[in-house]
Design a protein around this motif. Sequence first.
Motif, PDB file in Angstrom:
ATOM      1  N   MET A   1       1.098   2.326   7.682  1.00  0.00           N
ATOM      2  CA  MET A   1       1.699   2.637   6.399  1.00  0.00           C
ATOM      3  C   MET A   1       0.812   2.199   5.243  1.00  0.00           C
ATOM      4  O   MET A   1       0.669   2.886   4.232  1.00  0.00           O
ATOM      5  N   THR A   2       0.146   1.032   5.401  1.00  0.00           N
ATOM      6  CA  THR A   2      -0.722   0.531   4.333  1.00  0.00           C
ATOM      7  C   THR A   2      -1.921   1.436   4.134  1.00  0.00           C
ATOM      8  O   THR A   2      -2.355   1.696   2.998  1.00  0.00           O
ATOM      9  N   MET A   3      -2.482   1.952   5.249  1.00  0.00           N
ATOM     10  CA  MET A   3      -3.625   2.851   5.137  1.00  0.00           C
ATOM     11  C   MET A   3      -3.233   4.137   4.429  1.00  0.00           C
ATOM     12  O   MET A   3      -3.984   4.673   3.615  1.00  0.00           O
ATOM     13  N   ILE A   4      -2.058   4.662   4.730  1.00  0.00           N
ATOM     14  CA  ILE A   4      -1.596   5.892   4.067  1.00  0.00           C
ATOM     15  C   ILE A   4      -1.379   5.642   2.588  1.00  0.00           C
ATOM     16  O   ILE A   4      -1.736   6.463   1.728  1.00  0.00           O
ATOM     17  N   ASP A   5      -0.802   4.481   2.259  1.00  0.00           N
ATOM     18  CA  ASP A   5      -0.610   4.148   0.850  1.00  0.00           C
ATOM     19  C   ASP A   5      -1.941   4.082   0.114  1.00  0.00           C
ATOM     20  O   ASP A   5      -2.085   4.580  -1.008  1.00  0.00           O
ATOM     21  N   SER A   6      -2.940   3.452   0.743  1.00  0.00           N
ATOM     22  CA  SER A   6      -4.241   3.321   0.096  1.00  0.00           C
ATOM     23  C   SER A   6      -4.913   4.667  -0.097  1.00  0.00           C
ATOM     24  O   SER A   6      -5.505   4.950  -1.143  1.00  0.00           O
ATOM     25  N   ALA A   7      -4.789   5.550   0.939  1.00  0.00           N
ATOM     26  CA  ALA A   7      -5.409   6.872   0.837  1.00  0.00           C
ATOM     27  C   ALA A   7      -4.756   7.702  -0.257  1.00  0.00           C
ATOM     28  O   ALA A   7      -5.436   8.405  -1.027  1.00  0.00           O
ATOM     29  N   LEU A   8      -3.442   7.627  -0.355  1.00  0.00           N
ATOM     30  CA  LEU A   8      -2.750   8.396  -1.384  1.00  0.00           C
ATOM     31  C   LEU A   8      -3.001   7.827  -2.776  1.00  0.00           C
ATOM     32  O   LEU A   8      -3.109   8.566  -3.761  1.00  0.00           O
ATOM     33  N   ALA A   9      -3.128   6.505  -2.865  1.00  0.00           N
ATOM     34  CA  ALA A   9      -3.378   5.894  -4.167  1.00  0.00           C
ATOM     35  C   ALA A   9      -4.785   6.201  -4.664  1.00  0.00           C
ATOM     36  O   ALA A   9      -5.035   6.276  -5.875  1.00  0.00           O
ATOM     37  N   ALA A  10      -5.726   6.395  -3.720  1.00  0.00           N
ATOM     38  CA  ALA A  10      -7.105   6.688  -4.119  1.00  0.00           C
ATOM     39  C   ALA A  10      -7.284   8.120  -4.567  1.00  0.00           C
ATOM     40  O   ALA A  10      -8.308   8.468  -5.147  1.00  0.00           O
ATOM     41  N   SER A  11      -6.300   8.997  -4.288  1.00  0.00           N
ATOM     42  CA  SER A  11      -6.417  10.402  -4.642  1.00  0.00           C
ATOM     43  C   SER A  11      -5.531  10.699  -5.838  1.00  0.00           C
ATOM     44  O   SER A  11      -4.306  10.661  -5.726  1.00  0.00           O
ATOM     45  N   PRO A  12      -6.091  11.004  -7.021  1.00  0.00           N
ATOM     46  CA  PRO A  12      -5.263  11.315  -8.190  1.00  0.00           C
ATOM     47  C   PRO A  12      -4.668  12.715  -8.142  1.00  0.00           C
ATOM     48  O   PRO A  12      -3.852  13.058  -8.985  1.00  0.00           O
ATOM     49  N   SER A  13      -5.055  13.548  -7.182  1.00  0.00           N
ATOM     50  CA  SER A  13      -4.580  14.917  -7.104  1.00  0.00           C
ATOM     51  C   SER A  13      -3.301  14.975  -6.274  1.00  0.00           C
ATOM     52  O   SER A  13      -3.186  14.315  -5.236  1.00  0.00           O
TER      53      SER A  13
ATOM     54  N   SER B   1      16.751  19.038   2.460  1.00  0.00           N
ATOM     55  CA  SER B   1      15.571  18.876   1.600  1.00  0.00           C
ATOM     56  C   SER B   1      15.751  17.755   0.593  1.00  0.00           C
ATOM     57  O   SER B   1      14.762  17.181   0.110  1.00  0.00           O
ATOM     58  N   MET B   2      17.021  17.402   0.258  1.00  0.00           N
ATOM     59  CA  MET B   2      17.231  16.269  -0.643  1.00  0.00           C
ATOM     60  C   MET B   2      16.798  14.957  -0.017  1.00  0.00           C
ATOM     61  O   MET B   2      16.392  14.025  -0.725  1.00  0.00           O
ATOM     62  N   VAL B   3      16.901  14.870   1.303  1.00  0.00           N
ATOM     63  CA  VAL B   3      16.419  13.665   1.985  1.00  0.00           C
ATOM     64  C   VAL B   3      14.921  13.501   1.771  1.00  0.00           C
ATOM     65  O   VAL B   3      14.402  12.380   1.756  1.00  0.00           O
ATOM     66  N   LEU B   4      14.218  14.581   1.583  1.00  0.00           N
ATOM     67  CA  LEU B   4      12.785  14.534   1.283  1.00  0.00           C
ATOM     68  C   LEU B   4      12.521  14.402  -0.207  1.00  0.00           C
ATOM     69  O   LEU B   4      11.590  13.712  -0.632  1.00  0.00           O
ATOM     70  N   LEU B   5      13.363  15.025  -1.023  1.00  0.00           N
ATOM     71  CA  LEU B   5      13.106  15.077  -2.459  1.00  0.00           C
ATOM     72  C   LEU B   5      13.400  13.743  -3.151  1.00  0.00           C
ATOM     73  O   LEU B   5      12.695  13.356  -4.102  1.00  0.00           O
ATOM     74  N   VAL B   6      14.423  13.020  -2.697  1.00  0.00           N
ATOM     75  CA  VAL B   6      14.764  11.740  -3.334  1.00  0.00           C
ATOM     76  C   VAL B   6      13.645  10.708  -3.190  1.00  0.00           C
ATOM     77  O   VAL B   6      13.234  10.075  -4.184  1.00  0.00           O
ATOM     78  N   PRO B   7      13.095  10.467  -1.987  1.00  0.00           N
ATOM     79  CA  PRO B   7      11.971   9.505  -1.911  1.00  0.00           C
ATOM     80  C   PRO B   7      10.753   9.940  -2.711  1.00  0.00           C
ATOM     81  O   PRO B   7      10.055   9.086  -3.298  1.00  0.00           O
TER      82      PRO B   7
ATOM     83  N   PHE C   1       4.696   4.632   0.705  1.00  0.00           N
ATOM     84  CA  PHE C   1       5.050   5.545   1.790  1.00  0.00           C
ATOM     85  C   PHE C   1       6.026   4.885   2.756  1.00  0.00           C
ATOM     86  O   PHE C   1       6.953   5.530   3.245  1.00  0.00           O
ATOM     87  N   ALA C   2       5.831   3.592   3.030  1.00  0.00           N
ATOM     88  CA  ALA C   2       6.773   2.895   3.912  1.00  0.00           C
ATOM     89  C   ALA C   2       8.168   2.854   3.286  1.00  0.00           C
ATOM     90  O   ALA C   2       9.186   3.066   3.962  1.00  0.00           O
ATOM     91  N   GLY C   3       8.238   2.583   1.992  1.00  0.00           N
ATOM     92  CA  GLY C   3       9.531   2.595   1.323  1.00  0.00           C
ATOM     93  C   GLY C   3      10.174   3.970   1.320  1.00  0.00           C
ATOM     94  O   GLY C   3      11.398   4.096   1.413  1.00  0.00           O
ATOM     95  N   GLN C   4       9.353   5.011   1.213  1.00  0.00           N
ATOM     96  CA  GLN C   4       9.904   6.373   1.265  1.00  0.00           C
ATOM     97  C   GLN C   4      10.496   6.684   2.638  1.00  0.00           C
ATOM     98  O   GLN C   4      11.564   7.305   2.739  1.00  0.00           O
ATOM     99  N   VAL C   5       9.826   6.262   3.691  1.00  0.00           N
ATOM    100  CA  VAL C   5      10.353   6.483   5.043  1.00  0.00           C
ATOM    101  C   VAL C   5      11.661   5.725   5.234  1.00  0.00           C
ATOM    102  O   VAL C   5      12.643   6.260   5.765  1.00  0.00           O
ATOM    103  N   ILE C   6      11.686   4.469   4.765  1.00  0.00           N
ATOM    104  CA  ILE C   6      12.924   3.681   4.895  1.00  0.00           C
ATOM    105  C   ILE C   6      14.045   4.299   4.059  1.00  0.00           C
ATOM    106  O   ILE C   6      15.210   4.358   4.497  1.00  0.00           O
TER     107      ILE C   6
END
Length: 726
Positions: A1-13, A62-68, A420-425
Motif C-alpha cells: 500500500m505504501t508503494m502505491i501511495d508513493s507512486a501515485l503521489a509522484a505522478s501529478p497527472s 459505483s458509489m463504493v468506488l466514488l466515495v473513497p 490508497f490503504a485508507g480508500q480500500v478500508i
Amino acid sequence: MTMIDSALAASPSPVPSEIFSLLALLAISIVVLLILRYYLPLRTTPAFLLVPVFFALWLPASMVLLVPIDLASSAMVDDDAATARGIWLEPRALRVSWRITYWLTFSLTWFILPILAEYSDSGYREPKDKLMDSLRANAQYYAIVFGSGALGLVYVLISYGHFSESLKSTVMALAYCWGLVLAIYLMGHGLVAIPRRLLRNANISGRLRRIQSQAPRVYEQMEDAEMNLEDLEMQVSELSRRKVGSAKDYQDWIEELVDMTNLPESQPPRTTSLIRGSGDNDARALPTVITEKYMADLTRRLVRAKHARSRYTNEWNLLLRDAVKTQAILDSAASKKLDLGAPSPHAGFWHKLHIFTPYTRFLFHYHIAPYLRIALGTLLAAASVCIVWSEIVKGLLPNLSVIRYSVVHHWVGANGQVGFAGQVIAALWMVYMCAAALTSITEVKVWRGRALVRRNTAPESAFWYASQVARLSVPLSYNFMTFLGGIYRDTAFYAFLGSLINMTPLGKWFDYLFPAVILLPVLAALFGLYSKIGRVLGFGADVIDDDDLGESASAYGTGTWREGRDLIERELNGTSAAIRGRRAEAAARIAGGNRSSTTPILSIPRRAGGGGPSTPLAASPNTRPQANTSARRAAANTSSSTEPEDENFFEALGHRFKNTIDTIDTPKWMQDIGQGIKKPKWMAGGGDDTGSGSGSGSRLQRPTGPGRGNSDVRRWFGGSEGRIRL
C-alpha cells in the motif's frame, strides 16, 4: 500500500487514477451481470427489465468506488495534485460523476422502477392498459410523496427565505431523510444478524437443529402455495368450459391462461381440489359477467401464485440440500471421510470444482470451517460495534469515531489525507454497511410475498429489490462520510448534497442525531424483540427470525425440530413422490365416480386463505407428510363446529379457551393411572385376582376398551376418549 501511495503521489497527472477507475467500473459491471444472471434468465428476460435493474445495481456499486476517490481528491494539501495520495480525480470530473449518479439513482428510485414494477405485475394484455393500470396503482404513492414534498417546501421557504434553491433542496433533503430512516433500521438489524449467524453456524449440530426447526414452516408455506395455485388453476379450468355469454369475448385470453396452467381439458381435477368442502367451491365460483378487470385480476393472481410456488419450492430444496450436507458433515466424524456426492447439473462453477479429497474435505468442513466462521463472525461483530459507536458519537464527539482513524492515516497539521490503504478500508466499511442493510431486506418476510429466487425471480420482485438497493445507496454513502469528522466537508459530495441537507437547522440536527436511533434495531435484533412483538400482534411466523427458530420454534406453533427431521427424512426417502402418485390415482378414481362428493379422503394442509380444515386419514401411509404444528392441530379440533358470526367478546373468549384446552394431550403418566391397579377381592365378588379385576361378579361395571383396564380415572373428569375436560 505504501508503494502505491508513493507512486501515485509522484505522478501529478490523473491519468493513472482514471485508468484504475475505468478498470474498477468494468469489474463492477461484470459482478452486477453475474448477480443478474444468478437471479434472472438473461436470454429470456426482456430489455425493459434488464436495463433498469442493471443500472439500479451498478450505480450504487459505483458509489463504493466514488466515495473513497472523492475523499482522497478533496484532502489534497493546498490543492496541489502532487501531494495527493491514492486514487484521485479532478474536481470537475467528480462533480459531473456525482450529479449523473445521484439523479439517475433518484429517477430510478422514485419514478422508473415503481412504474415498471406495477407494469410487469399488471394482468392486462395490452401495453397501454398495463401502463394505465400501473399509473393508477402508483397514484396514491405519488400523492403521499408530493404531499410530503409540499409540506417540506413550505418549511424550507419559511426557514431559508429564498426560492431559487428551495425546490431542489427540499426534494433532495426529503429523499435523503426517508432513505436514511429505512437504511438505519435495516442496517441496525443486519449488523447483529450477520455476525450472529456466522457464530451460530460454527456449531454443526446446532446448525442442523435450526435447519430442522425451519422445515415445518417452509413445508407448510410450500403446501399453501401449491394449494392456492391449484385453486386458481381450477378456476381457469372452469372458465375455459364457459363458451357463451360474456366469456366468449375473451376466448383468446382464456386460452392463454389455460396454456399457463398446463391443464388440458382431458386432465381430471386435482385431488386437493376434489376433496375440499363447499367453501372452496364458493371460492372458485365464477362471476355471472366476465369483465376485463376480472380477467386482469385473475391473470395477476395466477402469475403471483406460480412465482410463490416456485419461491417456496426453491426454499424447500435449499433447506433439504443444507440438511443433507450438514448431516453428512456430522456423520463423517466416525469415518474421517466426507463425500458430498455428485454436484447438481445446475450447480455453479465452484460447486463443481473438486480440489479436496474425502479426507481433506472432512478436515476442512469439520475442523477448519467452524473456526473460520468464528474468526469471521468475531471480526464482523467488532466491525458492527465500531459502526454503532461511530453513529452515536459522530454528532457530539467526532474525534472518538473509530472509523475516522481507520480511514484517515496521513495528517499534515490539522488536515488529514486519505491514501490508497485508507480508500480500500473505506470501501470495505461501505460494503459491510450496505450488505447489512440489504441482508435485512431479504430476511424480513413482510414485503407482499416478494423474494429473490435463483433463475426464476418474478419481474415485480426484481424491480422492487432493485429500487430498495438504489434508495439505500445515497443515504448510506453520505452517512459513512459523516464518520470522518470535518474532512468530509471538503468533498464534492458534500457540496452537492450535504450543504442542502444542512441548509436548515432541522435537516442538520436530523442528520446528526437520528442515526443514534440505530440502537433500537440493534437491541431489537440482539434480544429477539421482533418475534415477541410479532406474536403479540398476531403476525405469526412472518416476523420470526430464522436464527431463533432452533430455540423457540417448539413453543410458538412453527413446528419442532423433531417434526422437521421427520419431514426431511420422508422427503429424502421418496415418500412424498409416492404420495403424489397415489394422489393422482385417487383423483382419477374420484373423477370417474361421484365428482360432487366432498368427503375428505386424504390429509390436506390448511390454506392461508381460510379454507376448510382438513380431516387427516388416521394411520394411513398414503398421506403426504405434514408439519404437525399447533395451528394444524387446533384447526383439526375445531373442524366440527363453526363459530357464530355475531358472537360477543365473552363468547369468543370462551371458545378460544375451549379450543386451547381441547388441544392439550393427556400426559403419559395420567394415561397410565388405573391401568395396573388391582381390585381388592371383596370388590371383585369372587376369587379372581387378575390384573384388571374384571370378574363376572364385580359390582362396579365399567366400560372396557382395547388396551385399557376397567378402572379409568379419566371418566371422572368427563370422558374416556383420551382428554381431560375441565
